[in-house]
Enzyme design. Structure first.
Site, mmCIF file in Angstrom:
data_model
loop_
_atom_site.group_PDB
_atom_site.id
_atom_site.type_symbol
_atom_site.label_atom_id
_atom_site.label_comp_id
_atom_site.label_asym_id
_atom_site.label_seq_id
_atom_site.Cartn_x
_atom_site.Cartn_y
_atom_site.Cartn_z
ATOM 1 N N CYS A 112 0.825 -1.209 0.000
ATOM 2 C CA CYS A 112 0.000 0.000 0.000
ATOM 3 C C CYS A 112 0.863 1.265 0.000
ATOM 4 C CB CYS A 112 -0.983 -0.030 1.171
ATOM 5 S SG CYS A 112 -2.389 1.088 0.942
ATOM 6 N N HIS A 218 -3.709 -5.257 0.644
ATOM 7 C CA HIS A 218 -3.136 -5.640 1.936
ATOM 8 C C HIS A 218 -3.089 -7.172 2.078
ATOM 9 C CE1 HIS A 218 -2.808 -1.724 4.045
ATOM 10 N NE2 HIS A 218 -3.685 -1.372 3.127
ATOM 11 N N GLU A 220 -1.316 -8.827 4.125
ATOM 12 C CA GLU A 220 -1.043 -9.218 5.511
ATOM 13 C C GLU A 220 -2.301 -9.516 6.309
ATOM 14 O OE1 GLU A 220 -2.118 -4.946 5.896
ATOM 15 O OE2 GLU A 220 -1.041 -6.148 4.426
#
Length: 246
Positions: A112, A218, A220
């Protein structure tokens, strides 16, 4: 021979905690690195000013540039608008880490804000707010009135280019999207790895580098179940285990 658990330096951000300035990283980044076999360490913004920067990074096998509440400073890419959410210390450290990773072929994964830093470092530019640009129609910004688990749900597809590193994963995937800044002009030496159906650049990589990839979404968040997240973190840690050549 690399350690079986390579050391991954994760860039920190300035936060206010209980009314006091702090350096912080969201737990999900730490957990993802740990889950896929890395040893995460946190780099405070002051690492950029350290006389021992090179010695510190010599102990590191890979770099993770995280997403953040803040945005890249306009002066970094020649813009003149007022940006309320800045973290100049984060900018300074991230751009120094990008230069280091480029010079030494160190694996780097950028998420990001990290993707935006990566693009600007290689002389690309950003749209300060993609909503002010004609032609983008996908839901790239989260609804912050919703719970976090809703905000981070996949909302649009990315179309993966056939000539990049992500092509080994597949042709497209459904991703989340929580960002205001977006790539405008792609930086020098960078390859567009994936785009949204509306043309917004979603992933880039550095040409002739073992592993430097930036993604706008994202990975994660759902790093255990999401297949593209698995691919990204597995490849990142794999390359961090390999000897680096300058």
């Amino acid at each position: 021979m690399k350690n079986s658990r390579p050391i991954i330096a994760i860039v920190s951000c300035h936060k206010m905690v209980d009314g006091q300035p702090a350096q912080a990283v969201y737990q999900k980044y730490i957990d993802a690195v740990n889950f896929y076999g890395g040893n995460p360490i946190l780099l405070p913004n002051t690492a950029a000013d350290s006389e021992n920067f090179d010695a510190l990074l010599a102990m590191v096998d890979g770099i993770l540039l995280t997403g953040s509440y803040s945005n890249v400073a306009p002066t970094r890419y020649g813009a003149t608008h007022v940006e309320a959410k800045q973290d100049l210390g984060r900018d300074e450290l991230s751009f120094k880490l990008l230069a280091y990773a480029d010079e030494r072929n160190m694996p780097l994964l950028a998420v990001c804000r990290g993707l935006q830093e990566m693009n600007v470092h290689f002389n690309g530019t950003l749209h300060p707010d993609w909503r002010e640009v004609d032609g983008f129609y996908e839901p790239h910004l989260e609804d912050n009135t919703q719970p976090l688990e809703v905000q981070y749900q996949p909302v649009h597809y990315v179309i993966i280019q056939p000539n990049g590193r992500l092509a080994a994963f597949g042709e497209k995937w459904h991703v989340n999207s929580l960002h205001k800044q977006a790539i405008n002009k792609v930086g020098a030496r960078l390859l567009v790895e994936a785009s949204a159906p509306d043309g917004l650049v979603e992933a880039i990589s550095l040409l002739q580098h073992p592993f430097m990839i930036g993604v706008q979404w994202h990975p994660e968040l759902n790093y255990v179940q999401d297949n593209l997240s698995k691919f990204l973190f597995t490849e990142f840690i794999h390359h961090a285990r390999e000897p680096q050549t300058e």
